[in-house]
Design an enzyme around this catalytic site. Structure first.
Site, PDB file in Angstrom:
ATOM      1  N   ARG A 146      -0.485   8.881   2.175  1.00 49.18           N
ATOM      2  CA  ARG A 146      -1.848   9.382   2.005  1.00 49.18           C
ATOM      3  C   ARG A 146      -2.013  10.887   2.025  1.00 49.18           C
ATOM      4  O   ARG A 146      -2.850  11.439   1.324  1.00 49.18           O
ATOM      5  CB  ARG A 146      -2.695   8.828   3.150  1.00 49.18           C
ATOM      6  CG  ARG A 146      -3.457   7.667   2.730  1.00 49.18           C
ATOM      7  CD  ARG A 146      -4.204   7.105   3.873  1.00 49.18           C
ATOM      8  NE  ARG A 146      -4.170   5.675   3.673  1.00 49.18           N
ATOM      9  CZ  ARG A 146      -4.595   4.801   4.538  1.00 49.18           C
ATOM     10  NH1 ARG A 146      -5.065   5.215   5.702  1.00 49.18           N
ATOM     11  NH2 ARG A 146      -4.551   3.530   4.284  1.00 49.18           N
ATOM     12  N   ARG A 175      -0.237   8.726   9.473  1.00 44.63           N
ATOM     13  CA  ARG A 175      -0.108   7.279   9.674  1.00 44.63           C
ATOM     14  C   ARG A 175       0.182   6.554   8.360  1.00 44.63           C
ATOM     15  O   ARG A 175      -0.441   6.827   7.333  1.00 44.63           O
ATOM     16  CB  ARG A 175      -1.414   6.725  10.265  1.00 44.63           C
ATOM     17  CG  ARG A 175      -1.456   5.219  10.310  1.00 44.63           C
ATOM     18  CD  ARG A 175      -2.675   4.738  11.057  1.00 44.63           C
ATOM     19  NE  ARG A 175      -3.913   4.950  10.345  1.00 44.63           N
ATOM     20  CZ  ARG A 175      -4.433   4.108   9.456  1.00 44.63           C
ATOM     21  NH1 ARG A 175      -3.794   2.982   9.136  1.00 44.63           N
ATOM     22  NH2 ARG A 175      -5.592   4.368   8.883  1.00 44.63           N
ATOM     23  N   GLU A 214       0.871  -1.182   0.000  1.00 37.06           N
ATOM     24  CA  GLU A 214       0.000   0.000   0.000  1.00 37.06           C
ATOM     25  C   GLU A 214       0.904   1.226   0.000  1.00 37.06           C
ATOM     26  O   GLU A 214       2.132   1.095   0.099  1.00 37.06           O
ATOM     27  CB  GLU A 214      -0.932  -0.009   1.227  1.00 37.06           C
ATOM     28  CG  GLU A 214      -2.047  -1.028   1.106  1.00 37.06           C
ATOM     29  CD  GLU A 214      -2.948  -1.102   2.328  1.00 37.06           C
ATOM     30  OE1 GLU A 214      -2.736  -0.334   3.286  1.00 37.06           O
ATOM     31  OE2 GLU A 214      -3.847  -1.951   2.337  1.00 37.06           O
ATOM     32  N   HIS A 261     -10.804   9.950   7.720  1.00 37.23           N
ATOM     33  CA  HIS A 261     -10.634   8.499   7.875  1.00 37.23           C
ATOM     34  C   HIS A 261     -10.081   8.099   9.233  1.00 37.23           C
ATOM     35  O   HIS A 261     -10.514   7.117   9.823  1.00 37.23           O
ATOM     36  CB  HIS A 261      -9.681   8.043   6.767  1.00 37.23           C
ATOM     37  CG  HIS A 261      -9.406   6.572   6.729  1.00 37.23           C
ATOM     38  ND1 HIS A 261     -10.392   5.641   6.490  1.00 37.23           N
ATOM     39  CD2 HIS A 261      -8.248   5.865   6.879  1.00 37.23           C
ATOM     40  CE1 HIS A 261      -9.858   4.422   6.493  1.00 37.23           C
ATOM     41  NE2 HIS A 261      -8.561   4.526   6.748  1.00 37.23           N
ATOM     42  N   HIS A 283      -8.625   9.899   3.848  1.00 33.99           N
ATOM     43  CA  HIS A 283      -8.293   8.829   2.908  1.00 33.99           C
ATOM     44  C   HIS A 283      -8.553   9.360   1.505  1.00 33.99           C
ATOM     45  O   HIS A 283      -9.612   9.934   1.247  1.00 33.99           O
ATOM     46  CB  HIS A 283      -9.149   7.588   3.191  1.00 33.99           C
ATOM     47  CG  HIS A 283      -8.610   6.345   2.566  1.00 33.99           C
ATOM     48  ND1 HIS A 283      -8.581   6.157   1.207  1.00 33.99           N
ATOM     49  CD2 HIS A 283      -8.043   5.243   3.104  1.00 33.99           C
ATOM     50  CE1 HIS A 283      -8.035   4.972   0.942  1.00 33.99           C
ATOM     51  NE2 HIS A 283      -7.694   4.410   2.089  1.00 33.99           N
TER      52      HIS A 283
END
Ligand code: FAD
Ligand code: SIN
Length: 540
Positions: A292, A388, A112, A353, A240
């Protein structure tokens, strides 16, 4: 009916359930949860859980990736602990029957954003549901864990509840449990405990558009703040990049947006503007797999520049049966709104998110209030810094739940204090609220204010405007709260307002842009400003 127990746990997501299992080895547990026990952020986790499993991967690489995503603010020792203890805790999950997807007899490890190696374990695109299933099955086998569904924690029991100690400092206070609302009978009860573990999850519902379910109203953050517990880094709200545009037409997505997992980009998915052009190459050399904060800001910028309402995520060039096999949940949900993701682009927008900040805990999951421990999304452990890394949340939750279980064991052994005589809940003089619509409007106003003024891109002026609005809502809601018989919405409105206040407060304190906090008045990171923003019961 009031209760007394050894350990009270608030929340039935991965953090609360994992800890309950460990604690049940040495003590009696009551676990309260706001709705049905499966209703949690955990249950909707899609992408997976990151850990060093592959022999070609290394702790150093996972640590480095986490630190890079965290934009200079991660606490290195916390990251090292999470990464190094991760594989053992994953074994615990597998040991209780969690089935991660395998390929050719090995775990199917995927990538990811921000990960330099394929290290995400998953259960197709329903990882959270599988973990939650295995945890609940195991907890159900333990006779010394009592789960109370439809119980909402209202506030912690501390010396504050005793008139004579009302004004004692946090250093001289202890946590003795909670007042909780039984939302089926509307009765407020007292649950007294020798130790309390807060595992109440996130706060996505503070924003108009969020991937988080309805329960994520930030109750734990707000309860801790009201009790004078230290809170940190609330400005770092993760948006997100890809939630499904138009999912609200489906009944179950009325109050949350359906997530299109980052694993879709890990699988090769490409972002395109409405006219079909790619754009991520203009923003970062890692393109779609940049962390992100970078991808969400790039999308936000493209949407604002073009006046479009969504961008596209394209995986049509991949093999159809592989797409359906890997992402059955995403395939079926998109199909229900008329999009065949094997043939058509998916319209997506960023949504709130994850809260990177929260209740400040040390490496043993201890908060600044004696007897109160915390783990999971409600905490600030130092692991995530200013942003994160994908799939590190579930990992952090199990590592810190395990720590909490160990610390609580010691705490209970050393503190044999009798329960204090904390008074029962007193709602004499309050009335049943006959204008509930006022509270419904308050909740809507908080969500709009935060979305419009405290979103992906911020400014001093927008924060100032949000502060004034939230402060007015606070005054109005508090005055109602004091004269009204408690019910869920008024509690949630109170907690959402407190969370909005904390996010704005921390955002104002950080006079730089870093990670998820981007403010146009201070567009650069300040190398001299490498500290956490810590707040403790400041005025609204
Ligand atoms: P939760 O799972 O949210 O559980 C909180 C619990 O507390 C709930 O049971 C709730 O009812 C209860 N509760 C709340 N308030 C109260 C109250 N006042 N009284 C009583 N009970 C209360 N992370 C990853 O690492 N990988 C992923 O793939 C991933 N995918 C995600 C996908 C989605 C759609 C979402 C929303 C999040 C995702 N995340 C992912 C983030 C991750 O799922 C969460 O951070 C994590 O599950 C939080 O676990 P938790 O146990 O702390 O909280
Ligand atoms: C996702 O599947 O994209 C969510 C992963 C995460 O939040 O870590």
């Amino acid at each position: 009916m009031n209760y007394k127990t050894d350990v009270l746990i608030i929340g039935s997501g991965i953090a609360g359930l994992f800890a309950a299992l460990k604690i049940s080895d040495y003590a009696e547990v009551i676990l309260i949860t706001k709705k049905d026990k499966t209703e949690s952020n955990t249950n909707y986790a899609q992408g997976g859980i990151a850990s060093v499993i592959d022999i070609n991967d290394s702790f150093e690489k996972h640590i480095e990736d986490t630190l890079i995503a965290g934009a200079g603010l991660c606490h290195r020792e916390a990251v090292e602990m999470m990464v190094k203890e991760g594989p053992e805790r994953i074994k615990d999950l597998i040991g209780i029957g969690t089935k991660f997807t395998e390929r050719n007899g090995k775990f199917d490890l995927v990538k990811e954003g921000g990960h330099s190696h394929s290290r995400i374990l998953h259960a197709k695109d329903l990882t959270g549901q599988e973990i939650e299933r295995a945890l609940i099955n195991s907890v159900n086998l333990k006779s010394n864990i009592l789960i109370l569904e439809n119980f909402t924690a209202i506030d912690f029991l501390t010396e504050h509840n005793l008139k004579k100690n009302k004004n004692s400092d946090i250093e001289n206070k202890n946590c003795y449990g909670v007042y909780a609302l039984n939302s089926q009978t509307n009765e407020v009860i007292k649950i007294e405990s020798k130790a309390t573990l807060l595992a109440s999850g996130g706060l996505g519902q503070v924003y108009l558009h969020t991937t988080n379910p309805k329960i994520a109203t930030g109750d734990g953050f707000a309860m801790a703040y009201r009790a004078g517990v230290k809170i940190a880094n609330m400005e770092f709200i993760q948006f997100h990049p890809t939630s499904l545009y138009g999912s609200s037409s489906l009944p179950e997505f009325e109050s949350r947006s359906f997530l299109i997992s980052e694993a879709v980009r890990g699988f090769g998915g490409i972002l395109r503007t409405k006219d079909g052009n790619t754009f991520m190459e203009k923003y970062d050399s890692r393109k779609e797999l940049a962390p992100r904060d970078i991808v969400a800001r790039a999308i936000d910028n493209e949407l604002k520049k073009r006046g479009d309402e969504f961008i596209y995520l394209d995986i049509t060039f991949k093999n159809s049966s592989e797409i359906i096999e890997r992402f059955p949940n995403i395939y079926n949900t998109c199909k229900r709104i008329g999009i065949d993701i094997t043939k058509e682009f998916i319209p997506v927008v960023p949504s709130a998110h994850y809260a990177c900040g929260g209740v400040l805990v040390d490496k043993d999951a201890k908060t600044s209030l004696n007897g109160l421990y915390a783990c999971g999304e409600v905490t600030m452990t130092g692991v995530h810094g200013a942003n994160r890394l994908a799939s590190n949340s579930l990992l952090e939750a199990i590592v810190y739940s395990h720590k909490a279980a160990k610390s609580i064991k010691e705490f209970i052994k050393e503190n044999k204090n009798d329960f204090l005589e904390i008074p029962d809940w007193d709602d004499s003089g309050t009335l049943t609220h006959d204008e509930k619509i006022l509270v419904t409007h308050t909740i809507k106003e908080v969500k709009h204010t935060m979305w419009d003024y405290v979103g992906i891109v911020r400014s001093k002026q927008r924060l100032e405007r949000a502060k004034t609005r939230v402060s007015n809502l606070y005054k109005e809601n508090e005055s109602l709260y004091k004269k009204t018989k408690i019910y869920n919405d008024i509690l949630e409105a109170r907690n959402l307002i407190a969370c909005a206040h904390m996010i704005i407060k921390c955002a104002e304190m950080r006079k730089e842009s870093r990670g998820l906090h981007y403010i146009i008045d201070y567009p650069e990171s300040d190398p001299d400003y490498l500290s956490d923003t810590i707040i403790q019961n400041q005025k609204f």
